[in-house]
Design a protein around this motif. Structure first.
Motif, short mmCIF file in Angstrom:
data_model
loop_
_atom_site.label_atom_id
_atom_site.label_comp_id
_atom_site.label_asym_id
_atom_site.label_seq_id
_atom_site.Cartn_x
_atom_site.Cartn_y
_atom_site.Cartn_z
N UNK A 235 52.87 40.03 37.75
CA UNK A 235 51.58 39.81 38.49
C UNK A 235 50.61 40.69 38.87
N UNK A 236 51.16 41.78 39.34
CA UNK A 236 50.07 42.97 39.57
C UNK A 236 49.66 43.53 38.17
N UNK A 237 50.21 43.50 37.26
CA UNK A 237 49.78 44.04 36.21
C UNK A 237 48.74 43.13 35.37
N UNK A 238 49.06 41.80 35.40
CA UNK A 238 48.03 40.96 35.11
C UNK A 238 46.96 40.93 35.90
N UNK A 239 47.10 41.06 37.08
CA UNK A 239 46.02 41.35 37.76
C UNK A 239 45.03 42.61 37.30
N UNK A 240 45.61 43.74 37.11
CA UNK A 240 45.24 45.15 36.73
C UNK A 240 44.36 44.65 35.60
N UNK A 241 44.92 44.01 34.36
CA UNK A 241 44.15 43.69 33.52
C UNK A 241 43.00 42.89 33.40
N UNK A 242 43.04 41.92 34.57
CA UNK A 242 41.96 40.99 34.81
C UNK A 242 40.83 41.86 35.64
N UNK A 243 41.31 42.80 36.52
CA UNK A 243 40.20 43.80 37.15
C UNK A 243 39.48 44.62 36.11
N UNK A 254 31.54 43.65 38.07
CA UNK A 254 32.34 42.64 38.70
C UNK A 254 33.28 43.26 39.62
N UNK A 255 33.96 44.39 39.31
CA UNK A 255 34.68 45.23 40.04
C UNK A 255 33.88 45.63 41.36
N UNK A 256 32.79 46.30 41.07
CA UNK A 256 31.89 46.72 41.96
C UNK A 256 31.31 45.71 43.16
N UNK A 257 31.04 44.71 42.45
CA UNK A 257 30.46 43.63 43.36
C UNK A 257 31.20 42.90 44.05
N UNK A 258 32.45 42.46 43.42
CA UNK A 258 33.24 41.33 43.96
C UNK A 258 34.59 41.98 44.48
N UNK A 259 35.15 43.13 43.61
CA UNK A 259 36.24 43.81 44.25
C UNK A 259 37.60 43.03 43.93
N UNK A 260 37.56 42.02 43.04
CA UNK A 260 38.78 41.37 43.00
C UNK A 260 39.22 40.96 41.46
N UNK A 261 40.41 40.87 41.12
CA UNK A 261 40.52 40.50 39.66
C UNK A 261 40.14 39.17 39.19
N UNK A 262 39.62 39.12 37.84
CA UNK A 262 39.06 37.98 37.60
C UNK A 262 38.93 37.49 36.13
N UNK A 263 38.93 36.39 35.58
CA UNK A 263 38.72 36.16 34.14
C UNK A 263 37.56 35.00 34.06
N UNK A 264 36.70 35.22 33.05
CA UNK A 264 35.68 34.19 33.15
C UNK A 264 35.53 33.83 31.70
N UNK A 265 34.87 32.39 31.55
CA UNK A 265 34.96 31.99 30.37
C UNK A 265 33.47 31.38 30.02
N UNK A 266 33.12 31.13 28.82
CA UNK A 266 31.66 30.91 28.50
C UNK A 266 31.35 29.59 28.94
#
Lengths: 314, 314, 314, 314
Positions: A235-243, A254-266
């Protein structure tokens, strides 16, 4: 001060929705297929599902939309389950420094995509998910997995979206053929892309999406269903990849402004994990110049600021 | 299980040191200047300074080494203090997707480096630190700032290293002249690089370095000195930049394996922040193919695994 | 039909000048140094010197202008004389596919410029011309060589142009430092660029330039002075390089439209060889988007069409 | 001295063949499809057809081989005949500075290939040849055109080669889909590549090839058949494109060493035009690192040197 008293999450999401309402419609809706272009640009949904199971909603939080690239998180999780760390012979885990559908890097790196969250990398992951399956079976497995994660049986694929992507996805055909030319796909291009276009066409609401991602905020287990999805480390590693890679060439921002792991879509959705706190999904169709939801990113920045949620320190 | 009982950090760092001892000397020592090439490749130091002020040491934790690019964290902090968020007109905050000293990206993006932690970006930051100063004054300010952060008055610059870098730093002269050709440096190239070569030549021990970085693990304030260095938000943001960009083209891999924000230098040092827990510095001169300390990265992966420290979930 | 009766070259150049007169001033004058920006954009000169020694002039054919990159033909000829085919260990002979001052290619090819006619390649050639000389001596040798070629003693370097280029030539400093970082320059960057900026600042008229290039149209010997400059084979080879690489990223277009080997400069001059027929120089300061003289290219296309001169068939 | 007395061309080609015999088999035979890999690497053929109709042969000059990319010259000629200079909205005419099948440049230039002789450019040209035709008709037209040029009715397509290329041509599928994604192909990818793979599979002998290219050496008309193929200007222009772009990233080197316009194919053939003199074809399957026939290039360098044929001066 964050953490010192209980957050009123419902007020926070209500405030964010109210404050953003005058700006609804900003950004540029993806228009490469008619099904995406037809969406009402003023839609806005937000859902927060905390690790103790509470759900907070704002706007169109129950309305399904096309999750598109957010599906890459789920197929990555599936591929890791099937093949473990061996997947890293087929895809890297470095930020790309270029657009989501760039082919340049593929040439320099001989058919190995930089990470699983750019299109080429997600296609490589789908090729791994296909192992031992027909395309139809693989699509079925992906849908069942997402339903299981979200504990929602009525999640479906929008077949018209999938067909339309197949009919116009020249860039993805180029990427897949290019990887195949380096011997980096095991299955026929048509099979891999057949599955890929279907996974991207999953239609989910913010609430469904936040539930499906909850395991990432809760050390690998879904506290709603008590299902163990992945190990704590995974789980940590997937979060790391998202970040590092979750927002194409806007990941650093996104990391600078939000500071949380995430994934976007078009399609305008973003799925975010606040480890130990909550899973969050937003949806607003207008995109910024990097192809990420403009108001969705902003809503998440507001949420992170008001809750104090950040992986980078209290 | 991490967090459920007190960690015996001294045993953990001792174990790591003992387990890595057979491998000391692995990797490739930086040799572009004689002063770096002369270092004993079997040196290894590690220091953990917790947010409550305890210090744990292993190996050569008190021996000064050339911090090189780790200095970019300190000059970034200084530049943010002087110019605030305006610095982002001169440098981006996206991972580079290429080597630490690549000039290709600079051409495509018209002289704006991708982030403050590649050489070109750090040179742009140094140019901002120079504002209103002579080079000598700027160097003095940087040294005083690092001494203040670490609360150690005997931190000095290795003048011979600085001179040697100036004499052979053709690539950095190329980068700086290139940025200047786009009008993206305010000061003469010689001035900017004069300061830059001196900041890179700072000599610090692991203990000194871990103390100097403690504010990043402690919401912006140094718990040892009770000095407030930066705001809580700025500490988070610097951590975000370290996580996405701190290890050149190995940043994604470091986030995946270690899960903590860090910054490496070609001298073999790495500074890491475990927010809310500790500041950590390691030193082992042999580098991996991305230019980051080979055993230093491994030691941090072991530390993160054994302590359970990760920004990506408990 | 070309070739069947004597050409009236004076009428042809007069016609070209008259037909282009309404368009004088088109294109963008180089403005990176004030000395170039100050030139009258409506100047136009043309000179044709046939292999039997006749000279045809139009417009400002006797007015000196800054030959800039056309000088690269003369230093290449000098370097070939000094070092023979060994020069190809330092510079390639392939078209670049990019802008005249691109640094990207240098990184991909480890400091070896693609050809002697882009800036980086010409700097590498100047480094070879410097062998065994002080910069002052090398500059003297270049000037004497050009005077010898043109049989004109009053050709001089515009010292103000040279100084100005040195003061603002950041891009060239970047290129030279970059090559030096790969160990591909033998002399200090300041020496090499000192000579390079002077060679570019040679001031010559169209008539002088056409005379200086006459050996390329006449199998290596200057029919005016009866001096043998290079062998027949070497003259062909220099022509080949001009044809494939002489106009930066517009070389293919020039070959297609004009069909003769040539070399352009940002001062607005172009030198062309019509083998067996004539040497031609034109000057019009306005440049096209590739940095080649807009009307100069057009004048040469008109000349080639009306004379039937082409290396690609009668 | 070249040109002063009649050349004994038969002796020259015999000598070249004899001198190269000990080296037959050098270079690397293309092996991306079995049909090409199976060819005997020691084959060598050469044919010179002069503009007055004499034919000189050496070695396997009558044995058909796969002309591959040499076909691009014939389809370019066809496309120019159909669409005139309008084709330049779909393809550029600049050397590429990269490999024959690179996709990088296509991305930077938004789907417009750099020239008609790299794969992407040739695919764009084939798309233009298809206008108003079914794929079958277009293939028929191409075969008839080549037969007409060579005045040889028994030239055929090797269907097995065409099928094999279609089955494995992932890179070309990538290129075509990529162009289609930019809207730069009018026809379905499968149609365009169907024709493209067939044109590449044309099997011709050196004698047939030299005859087919004779119009390029003879101002646009075939002196054997007295057919006018293209205008004098168009013949020159096709020659210009062959000279600047005919040998992938070895075009500059070929121009330097041989000094004649030519086009190579990965089957080991090269077609060359010596304007006003002769059309030449060579065949030797072993390729150099740029994908051009190693001994074929050398044979042409020897021929050019011994005949004095060069477009760059007597």
């Amino acid at each position: 001060m964050p953490g010192t008293e209980p957050l009123d999450l419902q007020s926070i999401v209500d405030d964010i929705y109210r404050e953003l309402t005058p700006r609804l419609g900003e950004g540029k809706v993806a228009d490469y297929i008619p099904q995406l272009a037809r969406v009402d640009p003023t839609r806005f949904g937000m859902a927060v599902v905390t690790v103790d199971g509470s759900v907070y909603r704002a706007g169109d939080a129950e309305m399904p939309f096309s999750i598109q690239s957010i599906s890459k998180v789920f197929t990555l999780t599936l591929a890791l389950g099937k093949h473990g760390e061996n997947i890293w012979t087929r895809v890297g885990r470095e930020p790309s420094g270029s657009a989501f559908n760039s082919i340049v890097q593929l040439e320099h790196e001989h058919g190995i995509p930089r990470n699983p969250f750019i299109n080429a990398g997600a296609i490589a992951i789908t090729d791994l998910v296909l192992a031992g399956h027909t395309p139809r079976e693989a699509i079925g497995e992906i849908v069942r997995f997402v339903r299981y994660l979200a504990d929602e049986e009525d999640i479906v694929i929008d077949a018209e979206v999938a067909r339309s992507e197949a009919a116009t996805g020249y860039r993805n055909f180029a990427l897949a053929n290019f990887m195949r030319s380096f011997g980096k796909l095991d299955h026929p291009v048509e099979h891999v892309l057949g599955v890929y276009f279907h996974q991207c066409a999953l239609a989910m609401s913010c609430v469904q999406l936040a539930k499906a991602g909850l395991f990432l905020a809760a050390s690998g287990s879904n506290p709603l269903t008590r299902h163990s999805v992945v190990s704590r480390q995974r789980a940590r590693r997937i979060n790391a990849l998202m970040l590092t890679c979750g927002h194409y060439d806007g990941s650093g921002d996104f990391a600078y402004r939000v500071g949380l792991p995430g994934k976007s879509g078009v399609g305008g959705g973003i799925l975010v994990a606040a480890p130990g706190k909550a899973s969050v999904a937003v949806w607003s169709p207008g995109l910024n110049h990097n192809g990420n939801s403009l108001l969705g990113s902003l809503a998440l920045e507001m949420l992170a600021s008001r809750t104090g949620w950040s992986v980078f320190g209290g």
